[in-house]
Write an enzyme that holds these catalytic residues in place. Structure first.
Site, PDB file in Angstrom:
ATOM      1  CG  ASP A 125     -90.780  -7.439  25.550  1.00 62.00           C
ATOM      2  OD1 ASP A 125     -92.012  -7.310  25.417  1.00 62.00           O
ATOM      3  OD2 ASP A 125     -90.254  -8.134  26.433  1.00 62.00           O
ATOM      4  CG  ASN A 128     -89.280 -11.325  32.196  1.00 64.75           C
ATOM      5  OD1 ASN A 128     -89.663 -10.565  31.307  1.00 64.75           O
ATOM      6  ND2 ASN A 128     -88.472 -12.339  31.957  1.00 64.75           N
ATOM      7  CG  HIS A 129     -85.397  -8.975  30.970  1.00 64.77           C
ATOM      8  ND1 HIS A 129     -84.120  -9.426  30.758  1.00 64.77           N
ATOM      9  CD2 HIS A 129     -86.213  -9.866  30.366  1.00 64.77           C
ATOM     10  CE1 HIS A 129     -84.156 -10.538  30.045  1.00 64.77           C
ATOM     11  NE2 HIS A 129     -85.416 -10.826  29.789  1.00 64.77           N
ATOM     12  CG  HIS A 135     -92.343 -12.327  28.434  1.00 60.18           C
ATOM     13  ND1 HIS A 135     -91.096 -12.025  28.934  1.00 60.18           N
ATOM     14  CD2 HIS A 135     -92.443 -13.671  28.469  1.00 60.18           C
ATOM     15  CE1 HIS A 135     -90.489 -13.160  29.261  1.00 60.18           C
ATOM     16  NE2 HIS A 135     -91.274 -14.166  28.978  1.00 60.18           N
TER      17      HIS A 135
HETATM   18 MN   LIG Z   1     -89.980 -10.200  29.252  1.00 56.97          MN
END
Ligand SMILES: [Mn+2]
Length: 298
Positions: free
Chosen positions: A17, A125-126, A242
């Site tokens: 991240d 997810n980004h 995450h």
């Molecule tokens: Mn994430």
């Protein structure tokens, strides 16, 4: 560490991240994420790691601003290329492990590239694959020969994860990765037993099994997270991406008999309680079936 121990110890810089580009328009903090990433790469070089393992969300946005993508490329080229030889062997089939990529090869085994520190990454997810061609920023970096992008699933009905098999001296690492999938969908797939982790056929018990995942770990609602009990108990260590809070000290899960380490975001993306603490990346050393995680301030 004496020579022989060094020869048998895989040293891995673990970070997740990084959210490159977070707050990039801010006059004061706009470069923080790139500066932090550079510090991480400096640490990788200083500690002479065998490779860097990233747990997803390298970028904050699916389409990072050009300045940010360029900054990342420049840093990877500066720190991860050079004469230092890569000292571990790759035993699985790269053409299968990277079949989702246009160049299904490891960057450091490409005779046209001179890689000193390989980077392995899953997507978060980004920075997940979208649109025509189902591509993400990591596909760009992989095709440019700057990272090895793994753990991309193309079948959303059934997932079979086969590990990347690496060996250094007597240490054998089975590296499993799964890029981010919407939590509800993945939760359902686990419940219906549609997620399978394959194991090496030979000398099964000799491998250190490491899994890198990018999902909700804390329970937001019944099905919007992945309970640790869903994961196979043959795993030795799970690197959980995450979640932005730093809980990098490995936590023992006595039901599953594995450790979970959650490095947390390397850059503060909010001032909520979980993120106010100090940020860290990890120096993971694996020798045989033993490991040690050392915190490095980010
Ligand atoms: Mn994430």
């Amino acid at each position: 560490m004496p020579g022989s121990e060094n020869d048998n110890t895989l040293k891995i810089l673990v970070a997740t991240d990084n959210h490159l580009g977070y707050g990039e328009k801010d006059q004061i903090r706009g470069n923080d994420s790139l500066v932090t990433f550079e510090e991480i790469l400096e640490n990788a070089k200083k500690h002479e790691v065998d490779f860097i393992l990233l747990g997803g969300d390298l970028f904050h946005e699916n389409k990072p601003p050009r300045r940010i993508l360029h900054g990342c490329i420049a840093l990877l080229r500066t720190y991860c290329m050079g004469e230092k030889p890569v000292q571990f062997e790759y035993l699985s089939d790269q053409s299968l492990d990277f079949k989702h990529c246009q160049f299904p090869t490891l960057n450091y085994e490409d005779p046209n590239l001179n890689i000193s520190i390989p980077v392995f990454s899953i997507h978060g997810n980004h920075d997940d694959p979208t649109g025509q061609g189902n591509l993400c920023s990591l596909d760009l970096l992989h095709s440019a020969g700057l990272v090895n992008y793994f753990g991309k699933t193309t079948n959303l009905e059934k997932i079979e994860i086969s590990p990347l098999l690496l060996q250094k001296g007597s240490t054998k690492l089975a590296l499993y990765g799964m890029g981010s999938i919407r939590d509800e969908r993945l939760h359902r797939m686990f419940v219906h037993k549609n997620v399978t982790m394959l194991r090496p056929r030979e000398e099964k018990e000799d491998w250190f099994n490491l899994f890198v995942i990018h999902q909700n770990r804390s329970k937001h609602s019944a099905t919007s997270h992945i309970p640790e009990q869903f994961l196979d108990d043959f795993l030795d260590l799970v690197i959980w991406g995450h979640e932005h809070e730093c809980r990098i000290e490995p936590e023992w899960n006595g039901t599953q008999n594995f450790y979970v380490s959650q490095p947390g975001s390397s850059v503060a993306t909010s001032l909520c309680e979980g993120e106010a603490g100090k940020k860290h990346v990890g120096l993971l050393q694996i020798r045989g079936k033993d490991f040690k995680m050392t915190k490095i301030p980010a």
